[in-house]
Write an enzyme that holds these catalytic residues in place. Structure first.
Site, PDB file in Angstrom:
ATOM      1  N   ASP A  64      31.447  41.544  37.104  1.00  0.00           N
ATOM      2  CA  ASP A  64      31.134  40.260  37.721  1.00  0.00           C
ATOM      3  C   ASP A  64      32.347  39.820  38.533  1.00  0.00           C
ATOM      4  O   ASP A  64      33.409  40.420  38.447  1.00  0.00           O
ATOM      5  CB  ASP A  64      30.710  39.216  36.673  1.00  0.00           C
ATOM      6  CG  ASP A  64      31.827  38.804  35.727  1.00  0.00           C
ATOM      7  OD1 ASP A  64      32.770  39.611  35.514  1.00  0.00           O
ATOM      8  OD2 ASP A  64      31.776  37.681  35.191  1.00  0.00           O
ATOM      9  N   TYR A  66      35.699  38.025  40.184  1.00  0.00           N
ATOM     10  CA  TYR A  66      36.916  37.400  39.668  1.00  0.00           C
ATOM     11  C   TYR A  66      36.646  35.910  39.486  1.00  0.00           C
ATOM     12  O   TYR A  66      35.962  35.281  40.301  1.00  0.00           O
ATOM     13  CB  TYR A  66      38.067  37.573  40.651  1.00  0.00           C
ATOM     14  CG  TYR A  66      38.511  38.999  40.880  1.00  0.00           C
ATOM     15  CD1 TYR A  66      39.000  39.779  39.822  1.00  0.00           C
ATOM     16  CD2 TYR A  66      38.489  39.561  42.148  1.00  0.00           C
ATOM     17  CE1 TYR A  66      39.429  41.080  40.031  1.00  0.00           C
ATOM     18  CE2 TYR A  66      38.922  40.856  42.370  1.00  0.00           C
ATOM     19  CZ  TYR A  66      39.395  41.620  41.304  1.00  0.00           C
ATOM     20  OH  TYR A  66      39.824  42.904  41.526  1.00  0.00           O
ATOM     21  N   HIS A 186      37.852  52.271  33.051  1.00  0.00           N
ATOM     22  CA  HIS A 186      38.048  51.153  33.967  1.00  0.00           C
ATOM     23  C   HIS A 186      39.515  51.092  34.399  1.00  0.00           C
ATOM     24  O   HIS A 186      40.408  51.443  33.626  1.00  0.00           O
ATOM     25  CB  HIS A 186      37.658  49.847  33.261  1.00  0.00           C
ATOM     26  CG  HIS A 186      37.501  48.677  34.153  1.00  0.00           C
ATOM     27  ND1 HIS A 186      38.576  47.897  34.562  1.00  0.00           N
ATOM     28  CD2 HIS A 186      36.404  48.140  34.750  1.00  0.00           C
ATOM     29  CE1 HIS A 186      38.129  46.936  35.362  1.00  0.00           C
ATOM     30  NE2 HIS A 186      36.827  47.060  35.485  1.00  0.00           N
TER      31      HIS A 186
END
Length: 228
Positions: A64, A66, A186
């Site tokens: 999603d 920042y 990630h």
């Protein structure tokens, strides 16, 4: 009415009429009126606006936006000029340097990638200020999953970059064997050492594109001027 300004308008026309999206729209109207929400409402669909469906060559999936002031502008991992690159983006630049020799850029705005065919799509397109993932499970995931499925149907080969657990969960949507799926940890400081650093996804992506007759991505963003 959502107006993106390219072929996504036709492809998503029916989706924007569905009840789940109308419910999401009502939720967003309330949120933008009563809270600080990012990105600016006019930037929500920038990922689609900057990268038309027919131009998509690479898909980079984020979670999603920042949630800090002035950061998000509708492209996952990208921040507006004048905003310090967050740690995950700094690690992306480090891997780019190690993989392709790209110099560390002077800003974190990745619009240049989008205009070359890199769709930088968050699974959730809005967020309340200072509350990560606060707009999850409101309907965005249904829309963005549909977008990924549409890209899976493309006749030209596409590279999907799946970094981290949330992105890798989208792998089930990618069933066309002509596409290339690259997955790893990630780039967050908490996980980059466990598979993101050294993944060489940027060079692998370009090798695949070249092999399939597509122009490779120029990943270099403007570099920091050298002081004399």
């Amino acid at each position: 009415m959502v107006s993106i300004g390219n072929d996504w308008d036709h492809l998503l026309k029916d989706e924007f009429q569905k009840e789940y999206y109308q419910k999401l729209r009502r939720f967003l109207i309330y949120e933008y009126r009563h809270h600080t929400v990012y990105p600016d409402m006019y930037d929500i669909f920038n990922a689609l606006r900057y990268t038309a469906y027919q131009d998509v060559k690479v898909v980079l999936i984020g979670q999603d936006p920042y949630h800090g002031k002035g950061q998000a502008h509708g492209l996952c991992f990208s921040v507006q000029k004048g905003i310090a690159p967050p740690p995950s983006l700094i690690n992306i630049f480090k891997e780019l340097h190690d993989d392709l020799g790209c110099t560390i850029p002077s800003h974190g705005n990745l619009t240049k990638w989008a205009k070359q065919g890199v769709l930088m799509l968050n699974a959730v397109l809005t967020v309340r200020a200072a509350q990560a993932n606060s707009h999850a499970n409101q309907g965005w995931e249904q829309l963005t999953d549909h977008i990924i499925s549409l890209i899976d149907q493309k006749q030209t080969p596409v590279v999907f970059l799946l970094w981290g657990r949330n992105a890798r969960n989208k792998k089930a949507l990618i069933t066309n064997p002509q596409h290339l799926v690259l997955e790893c940890a990630h780039p967050s400081p908490y996980s980059a050492d466990y598979g993101f650093f050294g993944c060489r996804h940027f060079s692998k992506c370009n090798q695949f594109l070249a092999k399939n007759g597509e122009t490779p991505i120029d990943w270099q963003i403007e570099s920091i001027p050298i002081k004399k």
